[in-house]
Design a protein around this motif. Structure first.
Motif, PDB file in Angstrom:
ATOM      1  N   MET A 146       0.804  -1.210   0.000  1.00  0.00           N
ATOM      2  CA  MET A 146       0.000   0.000   0.000  1.00  0.00           C
ATOM      3  C   MET A 146       0.845   1.272   0.000  1.00  0.00           C
ATOM      4  O   MET A 146       0.563   2.239  -0.717  1.00  0.00           O
ATOM      5  N   HIS A 147       1.893   1.301   0.815  1.00  0.00           N
ATOM      6  CA  HIS A 147       2.686   2.528   0.931  1.00  0.00           C
ATOM      7  C   HIS A 147       3.405   2.870  -0.363  1.00  0.00           C
ATOM      8  O   HIS A 147       3.565   4.050  -0.699  1.00  0.00           O
ATOM      9  N   THR A 148       3.832   1.856  -1.124  1.00  0.00           N
ATOM     10  CA  THR A 148       4.484   2.142  -2.399  1.00  0.00           C
ATOM     11  C   THR A 148       3.474   2.659  -3.417  1.00  0.00           C
ATOM     12  O   THR A 148       3.817   3.486  -4.273  1.00  0.00           O
ATOM     13  N   ALA A 149       2.228   2.189  -3.323  1.00  0.00           N
ATOM     14  CA  ALA A 149       1.174   2.716  -4.199  1.00  0.00           C
ATOM     15  C   ALA A 149       0.900   4.179  -3.871  1.00  0.00           C
ATOM     16  O   ALA A 149       0.631   4.992  -4.762  1.00  0.00           O
ATOM     17  N   HIS A 150       0.965   4.535  -2.580  1.00  0.00           N
ATOM     18  CA  HIS A 150       0.815   5.947  -2.195  1.00  0.00           C
ATOM     19  C   HIS A 150       1.970   6.767  -2.756  1.00  0.00           C
ATOM     20  O   HIS A 150       1.757   7.894  -3.241  1.00  0.00           O
ATOM     21  N   ASN A 151       3.195   6.240  -2.687  1.00  0.00           N
ATOM     22  CA  ASN A 151       4.331   6.956  -3.263  1.00  0.00           C
ATOM     23  C   ASN A 151       4.113   7.218  -4.751  1.00  0.00           C
ATOM     24  O   ASN A 151       4.381   8.323  -5.256  1.00  0.00           O
ATOM     25  N   THR A 152       3.634   6.203  -5.456  1.00  0.00           N
ATOM     26  CA  THR A 152       3.366   6.352  -6.887  1.00  0.00           C
ATOM     27  C   THR A 152       2.287   7.395  -7.139  1.00  0.00           C
ATOM     28  O   THR A 152       2.409   8.237  -8.044  1.00  0.00           O
ATOM     29  N   ALA A 153       1.226   7.354  -6.339  1.00  0.00           N
ATOM     30  CA  ALA A 153       0.137   8.319  -6.509  1.00  0.00           C
ATOM     31  C   ALA A 153       0.639   9.742  -6.312  1.00  0.00           C
ATOM     32  O   ALA A 153       0.402  10.624  -7.154  1.00  0.00           O
ATOM     33  N   TYR A 154       1.346   9.986  -5.209  1.00  0.00           N
ATOM     34  CA  TYR A 154       1.807  11.347  -4.928  1.00  0.00           C
ATOM     35  C   TYR A 154       2.737  11.866  -6.026  1.00  0.00           C
ATOM     36  O   TYR A 154       2.782  13.068  -6.296  1.00  0.00           O
ATOM     37  N   SER A 160       6.113  17.483  -0.786  1.00  0.00           N
ATOM     38  CA  SER A 160       7.309  18.061  -0.182  1.00  0.00           C
ATOM     39  C   SER A 160       7.886  17.184   0.926  1.00  0.00           C
ATOM     40  O   SER A 160       9.065  17.321   1.285  1.00  0.00           O
ATOM     41  N   LEU A 161       7.080  16.266   1.458  1.00  0.00           N
ATOM     42  CA  LEU A 161       7.535  15.373   2.515  1.00  0.00           C
ATOM     43  C   LEU A 161       8.268  14.171   1.927  1.00  0.00           C
ATOM     44  O   LEU A 161       8.033  13.802   0.773  1.00  0.00           O
ATOM     45  N   PRO A 162       9.149  13.543   2.700  1.00  0.00           N
ATOM     46  CA  PRO A 162       9.842  12.351   2.190  1.00  0.00           C
ATOM     47  C   PRO A 162       8.838  11.266   1.810  1.00  0.00           C
ATOM     48  O   PRO A 162       7.796  11.123   2.462  1.00  0.00           O
ATOM     49  N   PRO A 163       9.131  10.493   0.778  1.00  0.00           N
ATOM     50  CA  PRO A 163       8.255   9.367   0.448  1.00  0.00           C
ATOM     51  C   PRO A 163       8.309   8.308   1.538  1.00  0.00           C
ATOM     52  O   PRO A 163       9.213   8.314   2.386  1.00  0.00           O
ATOM     53  N   TYR A 164       7.345   7.400   1.520  1.00  0.00           N
ATOM     54  CA  TYR A 164       7.369   6.293   2.474  1.00  0.00           C
ATOM     55  C   TYR A 164       8.619   5.455   2.255  1.00  0.00           C
ATOM     56  O   TYR A 164       8.924   5.074   1.118  1.00  0.00           O
ATOM     57  N   PRO A 165       9.366   5.140   3.318  1.00  0.00           N
ATOM     58  CA  PRO A 165      10.543   4.283   3.163  1.00  0.00           C
ATOM     59  C   PRO A 165      10.142   2.900   2.651  1.00  0.00           C
ATOM     60  O   PRO A 165       9.089   2.369   3.016  1.00  0.00           O
ATOM     61  N   VAL A 166      10.989   2.346   1.807  1.00  0.00           N
ATOM     62  CA  VAL A 166      10.748   1.021   1.229  1.00  0.00           C
ATOM     63  C   VAL A 166      11.915   0.117   1.604  1.00  0.00           C
ATOM     64  O   VAL A 166      13.073   0.480   1.396  1.00  0.00           O
ATOM     65  N   ASP A 191      13.654  -3.770   1.303  1.00  0.00           N
ATOM     66  CA  ASP A 191      13.669  -4.976   0.469  1.00  0.00           C
ATOM     67  C   ASP A 191      12.956  -6.132   1.170  1.00  0.00           C
ATOM     68  O   ASP A 191      13.198  -6.415   2.345  1.00  0.00           O
ATOM     69  N   GLY A 192      12.071  -6.787   0.434  1.00  0.00           N
ATOM     70  CA  GLY A 192      11.374  -7.951   0.953  1.00  0.00           C
ATOM     71  C   GLY A 192      10.182  -7.614   1.836  1.00  0.00           C
ATOM     72  O   GLY A 192       9.506  -8.527   2.320  1.00  0.00           O
ATOM     73  N   GLU A 193       9.902  -6.323   2.061  1.00  0.00           N
ATOM     74  CA  GLU A 193       8.772  -5.934   2.909  1.00  0.00           C
ATOM     75  C   GLU A 193       7.743  -5.147   2.096  1.00  0.00           C
ATOM     76  O   GLU A 193       8.097  -4.430   1.154  1.00  0.00           O
ATOM     77  N   LYS A 194       6.477  -5.273   2.496  1.00  0.00           N
ATOM     78  CA  LYS A 194       5.395  -4.635   1.737  1.00  0.00           C
ATOM     79  C   LYS A 194       4.420  -3.883   2.637  1.00  0.00           C
ATOM     80  O   LYS A 194       3.252  -3.701   2.275  1.00  0.00           O
ATOM     81  N   TYR A 195       4.903  -3.440   3.789  1.00  0.00           N
ATOM     82  CA  TYR A 195       4.011  -2.686   4.673  1.00  0.00           C
ATOM     83  C   TYR A 195       4.779  -1.577   5.378  1.00  0.00           C
ATOM     84  O   TYR A 195       5.880  -1.787   5.879  1.00  0.00           O
ATOM     85  N   MET A 196       4.177  -0.407   5.393  1.00  0.00           N
ATOM     86  CA  MET A 196       4.657   0.723   6.177  1.00  0.00           C
ATOM     87  C   MET A 196       3.435   1.518   6.602  1.00  0.00           C
ATOM     88  O   MET A 196       2.544   1.784   5.777  1.00  0.00           O
ATOM     89  N   GLY A 197       3.354   1.885   7.875  1.00  0.00           N
ATOM     90  CA  GLY A 197       2.188   2.624   8.358  1.00  0.00           C
ATOM     91  C   GLY A 197       1.994   3.917   7.586  1.00  0.00           C
ATOM     92  O   GLY A 197       2.908   4.743   7.471  1.00  0.00           O
ATOM     93  N   LEU A 198       0.797   4.119   7.040  1.00  0.00           N
ATOM     94  CA  LEU A 198       0.528   5.311   6.245  1.00  0.00           C
ATOM     95  C   LEU A 198       0.575   6.582   7.087  1.00  0.00           C
ATOM     96  O   LEU A 198       0.756   7.681   6.552  1.00  0.00           O
ATOM     97  N   ALA A 199       0.438   6.440   8.395  1.00  0.00           N
ATOM     98  CA  ALA A 199       0.507   7.609   9.273  1.00  0.00           C
ATOM     99  C   ALA A 199       1.898   8.231   9.285  1.00  0.00           C
ATOM    100  O   ALA A 199       2.084   9.321   9.825  1.00  0.00           O
TER     101      ALA A 199
END
Length: 294
Positions: free
Chosen positions: A70-78, A167-173, A175-183
């Motif tokens: 989900m967090h990488t999809a948010h990065n792509t959207a932004y 303007s804020l940093p993207p969600y950290p990504v 390797d091998g993980e697919k979750y980061m709190g959107l908050a």
């Protein structure tokens, strides 16, 4: 150009994504763009979107990416949003018919006051009850963290200025993980901006059995680096002393699961981390038991 981009991250949700589309077709105001970020779906989502594009009363943009969470999809959207405002609408939710009109009307009135965006209410799709709690009477502005620190509860619908999110940093990504709190990004935004309060329901939500909320214990095991990163930020900007202790215990646990022997040294609250480490070990044992017990 439209005022608002509604973006929907989606992974194998074509069976619920149609509900999102129908709710958008029923909006009383069409001053928005719908951005779908397909996070590697294999269920025919792309075909559904192609069909909707042929008759949609609003503009649809479709982006496909390799599955990353989900967090990488948010990065792509932004990275692809160009409107003044943006709002995430999950792939199993639906907006109330006047949501876009209400957002547009409210923002035109308050945009000059320096708010970072707006915050409204979510309701349960099946019962109609507000998720968590409504805002206190008379509250006109708040940060997201400030709302929860004062006893607020439940998911809320967030509408942010796009320039702030970009303007804020993207969600950290990791390797091998697919979750980061959107908050993660919302906490950073809280440090500079307040949100104007819309004390009305904007969205009806339904939590799916395969959603991340329902599978949190497993997420702890599969994404420990992401969780540890999020807990570090939460300790830097704590909601309350009690919440900081809870975050520290989770930070210890996630660091242990990730196999990081330097977690005390890397903690923004080193002494508290030393005190919480035994509880972190206990939490790790509980997580393993929760996940592996049938």
């Amino acid at each position: 150009m439209a005022l608002l981009t509604i973006f929907t991250p989606s992974y194998n949700r074509s069976h619920t994504l149609s509900r999102v589309y129908k709710s958008l077709c029923h909006q009383t105001c069409m001053d928005f763009l719908w951005l779908i970020v397909d996070d590697g779906s294999t269920d025919g989502t792309a075909a559904c979107v192609r069909r909707w594009k042929q008759s949609s009363p609003f503009q649809i943009q479709y982006l496909y990416q390799k599955n990353g969470g989900m967090h990488t999809a948010h990065n792509t959207a932004y990275a692809h949003i160009h409107t003044e405002l943006n709002m995430c609408l999950d792939s199993d939710d639906c907006l109330v018919p006047d949501a876009v009109d209400r957002i547009r009307h409210t923002w035109v009135q308050v945009r000059h006051k320096g708010y970072g965006g707006m915050i409204g209410l979510d309701a349960d799709l099946n019962t109609g009850k507000i998720i968590g709690r409504a805002f206190p009477p008379g509250l006109t502005a708040t940060t997201l963290g400030g709302y929860y620190a004062r006893g607020g509860a439940g998911d809320k619908k967030l509408i942010y200025r796009t320039d702030i999110m970009q303007s804020l940093p993207p969600y950290p990504v990791f390797d091998g993980e697919k979750y980061m709190g959107l908050a993660y990004k919302y906490i950073l935004a809280d440090q500079q901006y307040r949100l104007y309060v819309i004390n009305q329901v904007l969205c009806n939500v339904e939590y799916q059995a395969d959603g991340s909320t329902r599978n949190m214990w497993l997420q702890y095991l599969k994404n420990p680096k992401g969780f540890a990163c999020f807990r570090k930020l939460s300790m830097i900007y704590p909601r309350s002393p009690c919440r900081m202790v809870i975050d520290c215990i989770h930070y210890c646990s996630s660091s242990i699961i990730a196999g990081n022997p330097r977690f005390v040294e890397e903690s923004p609250r080193k002494f508290l981390t030393l005190l919480c480490a035994p509880m972190g070990w206990l939490l790790t044992c509980m997580i393993n038991r929760k996940v592996h017990v049938p």
